[in-house]
Motif scaffolding. Sequence first.
Motif, PDB file in Angstrom:
ATOM      1  N   PHE A   1      -5.823  13.667  -7.616  1.00  0.00           N
ATOM      2  CA  PHE A   1      -4.870  13.511  -6.524  1.00  0.00           C
ATOM      3  C   PHE A   1      -4.051  14.787  -6.394  1.00  0.00           C
ATOM      4  O   PHE A   1      -3.720  15.430  -7.388  1.00  0.00           O
ATOM      5  CB  PHE A   1      -3.910  12.342  -6.785  1.00  0.00           C
ATOM      6  CG  PHE A   1      -4.574  10.997  -6.816  1.00  0.00           C
ATOM      7  CD1 PHE A   1      -4.800  10.289  -5.648  1.00  0.00           C
ATOM      8  CD2 PHE A   1      -4.978  10.441  -8.022  1.00  0.00           C
ATOM      9  CE1 PHE A   1      -5.422   9.048  -5.683  1.00  0.00           C
ATOM     10  CE2 PHE A   1      -5.599   9.203  -8.063  1.00  0.00           C
ATOM     11  CZ  PHE A   1      -5.823   8.506  -6.890  1.00  0.00           C
TER      12      PHE A   1
ATOM     13  N   GLU B   1      -7.639   6.739   3.644  1.00  0.00           N
ATOM     14  CA  GLU B   1      -8.631   6.043   2.831  1.00  0.00           C
ATOM     15  C   GLU B   1      -8.888   4.660   3.431  1.00  0.00           C
ATOM     16  O   GLU B   1      -8.114   4.160   4.248  1.00  0.00           O
ATOM     17  CB  GLU B   1      -8.135   5.901   1.387  1.00  0.00           C
ATOM     18  CG  GLU B   1      -8.068   7.199   0.623  1.00  0.00           C
ATOM     19  CD  GLU B   1      -9.435   7.738   0.196  1.00  0.00           C
ATOM     20  OE1 GLU B   1     -10.447   7.010   0.315  1.00  0.00           O
ATOM     21  OE2 GLU B   1      -9.489   8.891  -0.252  1.00  0.00           O
TER      22      GLU B   1
ATOM     23  N   GLN C   1      -1.377  10.103 -13.332  1.00  0.00           N
ATOM     24  CA  GLN C   1      -2.408  10.359 -12.330  1.00  0.00           C
ATOM     25  C   GLN C   1      -3.800  10.237 -12.946  1.00  0.00           C
ATOM     26  O   GLN C   1      -4.722   9.682 -12.333  1.00  0.00           O
ATOM     27  CB  GLN C   1      -2.224  11.742 -11.720  1.00  0.00           C
ATOM     28  CG  GLN C   1      -1.006  11.856 -10.829  1.00  0.00           C
ATOM     29  CD  GLN C   1      -0.823  13.252 -10.268  1.00  0.00           C
ATOM     30  OE1 GLN C   1      -1.789  13.987 -10.076  1.00  0.00           O
ATOM     31  NE2 GLN C   1       0.420  13.624 -10.009  1.00  0.00           N
TER      32      GLN C   1
ATOM     33  N   SER D   1       0.819  -1.211   0.000  1.00  0.00           N
ATOM     34  CA  SER D   1       0.000   0.000   0.000  1.00  0.00           C
ATOM     35  C   SER D   1       0.857   1.268   0.000  1.00  0.00           C
ATOM     36  O   SER D   1       0.352   2.353  -0.226  1.00  0.00           O
ATOM     37  CB  SER D   1      -0.961   0.011   1.194  1.00  0.00           C
ATOM     38  OG  SER D   1      -0.255   0.194   2.392  1.00  0.00           O
TER      39      SER D   1
ATOM     40  N   PHE E   1      -5.312   0.754  -4.764  1.00  0.00           N
ATOM     41  CA  PHE E   1      -4.203   1.628  -5.153  1.00  0.00           C
ATOM     42  C   PHE E   1      -2.924   0.804  -5.303  1.00  0.00           C
ATOM     43  O   PHE E   1      -2.169   0.965  -6.257  1.00  0.00           O
ATOM     44  CB  PHE E   1      -4.017   2.736  -4.112  1.00  0.00           C
ATOM     45  CG  PHE E   1      -3.076   3.831  -4.537  1.00  0.00           C
ATOM     46  CD1 PHE E   1      -3.499   4.838  -5.384  1.00  0.00           C
ATOM     47  CD2 PHE E   1      -1.763   3.850  -4.093  1.00  0.00           C
ATOM     48  CE1 PHE E   1      -2.634   5.857  -5.775  1.00  0.00           C
ATOM     49  CE2 PHE E   1      -0.897   4.856  -4.476  1.00  0.00           C
ATOM     50  CZ  PHE E   1      -1.334   5.866  -5.324  1.00  0.00           C
TER      51      PHE E   1
ATOM     52  N   PHE F   1      -9.726   4.244 -10.740  1.00  0.00           N
ATOM     53  CA  PHE F   1     -10.550   4.397  -9.543  1.00  0.00           C
ATOM     54  C   PHE F   1     -12.012   4.630  -9.898  1.00  0.00           C
ATOM     55  O   PHE F   1     -12.908   4.205  -9.172  1.00  0.00           O
ATOM     56  CB  PHE F   1     -10.027   5.544  -8.671  1.00  0.00           C
ATOM     57  CG  PHE F   1      -9.037   5.113  -7.634  1.00  0.00           C
ATOM     58  CD1 PHE F   1      -9.417   4.943  -6.322  1.00  0.00           C
ATOM     59  CD2 PHE F   1      -7.723   4.860  -7.978  1.00  0.00           C
ATOM     60  CE1 PHE F   1      -8.509   4.540  -5.354  1.00  0.00           C
ATOM     61  CE2 PHE F   1      -6.810   4.454  -7.026  1.00  0.00           C
ATOM     62  CZ  PHE F   1      -7.195   4.286  -5.706  1.00  0.00           C
TER      63      PHE F   1
ATOM     64  N   ILE G   1       3.750   3.471  -5.067  1.00  0.00           N
ATOM     65  CA  ILE G   1       2.963   4.296  -5.968  1.00  0.00           C
ATOM     66  C   ILE G   1       3.349   3.943  -7.394  1.00  0.00           C
ATOM     67  O   ILE G   1       4.463   3.500  -7.652  1.00  0.00           O
ATOM     68  CB  ILE G   1       3.139   5.809  -5.702  1.00  0.00           C
ATOM     69  CG1 ILE G   1       4.590   6.240  -5.912  1.00  0.00           C
ATOM     70  CG2 ILE G   1       2.653   6.182  -4.327  1.00  0.00           C
ATOM     71  CD1 ILE G   1       4.772   7.747  -5.878  1.00  0.00           C
TER      72      ILE G   1
ATOM     73  N   TYR H   1      -2.855  -1.310  -8.514  1.00  0.00           N
ATOM     74  CA  TYR H   1      -2.805  -0.612  -9.802  1.00  0.00           C
ATOM     75  C   TYR H   1      -1.484  -0.800 -10.551  1.00  0.00           C
ATOM     76  O   TYR H   1      -1.504  -1.149 -11.739  1.00  0.00           O
ATOM     77  CB  TYR H   1      -3.118   0.878  -9.619  1.00  0.00           C
ATOM     78  CG  TYR H   1      -3.030   1.639 -10.917  1.00  0.00           C
ATOM     79  CD1 TYR H   1      -4.090   1.617 -11.822  1.00  0.00           C
ATOM     80  CD2 TYR H   1      -1.887   2.353 -11.264  1.00  0.00           C
ATOM     81  CE1 TYR H   1      -4.008   2.294 -13.026  1.00  0.00           C
ATOM     82  CE2 TYR H   1      -1.804   3.026 -12.470  1.00  0.00           C
ATOM     83  CZ  TYR H   1      -2.866   2.996 -13.345  1.00  0.00           C
ATOM     84  OH  TYR H   1      -2.776   3.655 -14.547  1.00  0.00           O
TER      85      TYR H   1
ATOM     86  N   LEU I   1      -4.222  10.054   1.547  1.00  0.00           N
ATOM     87  CA  LEU I   1      -4.370   8.689   1.049  1.00  0.00           C
ATOM     88  C   LEU I   1      -4.315   7.658   2.172  1.00  0.00           C
ATOM     89  O   LEU I   1      -5.061   6.682   2.153  1.00  0.00           O
ATOM     90  CB  LEU I   1      -3.285   8.391   0.004  1.00  0.00           C
ATOM     91  CG  LEU I   1      -3.485   7.140  -0.842  1.00  0.00           C
ATOM     92  CD1 LEU I   1      -4.781   7.209  -1.637  1.00  0.00           C
ATOM     93  CD2 LEU I   1      -2.311   6.917  -1.762  1.00  0.00           C
TER      94      LEU I   1
ATOM     95  N   VAL J   1      -4.755   6.662 -13.240  1.00  0.00           N
ATOM     96  CA  VAL J   1      -5.135   6.113 -11.934  1.00  0.00           C
ATOM     97  C   VAL J   1      -6.551   6.567 -11.570  1.00  0.00           C
ATOM     98  O   VAL J   1      -7.348   5.781 -11.053  1.00  0.00           O
ATOM     99  CB  VAL J   1      -4.118   6.504 -10.841  1.00  0.00           C
ATOM    100  CG1 VAL J   1      -4.574   5.999  -9.477  1.00  0.00           C
ATOM    101  CG2 VAL J   1      -2.731   5.946 -11.159  1.00  0.00           C
TER     102      VAL J   1
ATOM    103  N   THR K   1      -9.633   0.776  -0.548  1.00  0.00           N
ATOM    104  CA  THR K   1      -9.110   1.764  -1.490  1.00  0.00           C
ATOM    105  C   THR K   1      -7.591   1.681  -1.554  1.00  0.00           C
ATOM    106  O   THR K   1      -6.992   1.725  -2.629  1.00  0.00           O
ATOM    107  CB  THR K   1      -9.557   3.183  -1.100  1.00  0.00           C
ATOM    108  OG1 THR K   1     -10.988   3.249  -1.178  1.00  0.00           O
ATOM    109  CG2 THR K   1      -8.967   4.232  -2.028  1.00  0.00           C
TER     110      THR K   1
ATOM    111  N   ALA L   1      -6.166  12.087  -1.829  1.00  0.00           N
ATOM    112  CA  ALA L   1      -7.190  11.754  -2.820  1.00  0.00           C
ATOM    113  C   ALA L   1      -8.222  12.874  -2.810  1.00  0.00           C
ATOM    114  O   ALA L   1      -8.660  13.319  -1.741  1.00  0.00           O
ATOM    115  CB  ALA L   1      -7.847  10.422  -2.483  1.00  0.00           C
TER     116      ALA L   1
END
Length: 191
Positions: free
Chosen positions: A88, A115, A71, A57, A123, A78, A60, A126, A112, A74, A119, A97
């Motif tokens: 973001f 979250e 971004q 988590s 993330f 989402f 990035i 991704y 973030l 992403v 979520t 976020a």
Amino acid sequence: GIPTKSQENLKIALERETLIVSLGAKLKISKLKFIRDWFLNNDFADFGRPIENFFLSQLIPEGFAEDKEVQSKVVDYFATFDPSIIGFNVEVIKIDAIHKTIDSDQVASIPLQHESAGTLKMFALYPMLQDVLSTGGILFIDELNARLHPLLVRTFIITFLNPTININHAQLIFTSHDSWQLNGSMLRRDE
């Protein structure tokens, strides 16, 4: 089998505690290079282990901090499961976020790390998802359903089933304790 000349090269170059597949790939032995590349083109995630879940988590996507196009991708990702996230804010170490508030044009910025676990997991998934979709690799996930609402799991699986998104025929292999995936409405019996 591996050609005799290649076998001789392997015997000469092979040292104690050397990985034969890695060595063979360096020696340009096609079958061993194929095996090495197979592992390089696949990703593995185990969200059942708390330490790995925390580590994943924190990752990035590549280029996320400086590239608005990354971004934007992403945000599109989402939008398939949380349309309230519309962007973001990225500072040196901090990512917020940006959520669209219900029934208004106002937005709210949420760090973030605050979250939900689901979520954060989406993330974390991704970068691996994008990697296997671009290479046509395989994504192995232990405990896909852990910390995810069943609709998020469904959305994630549908990404692999959608031929307009999954143009390189990437595959998803996962374990789950939810039996709903086996009901046949989304996945065929052989899948």
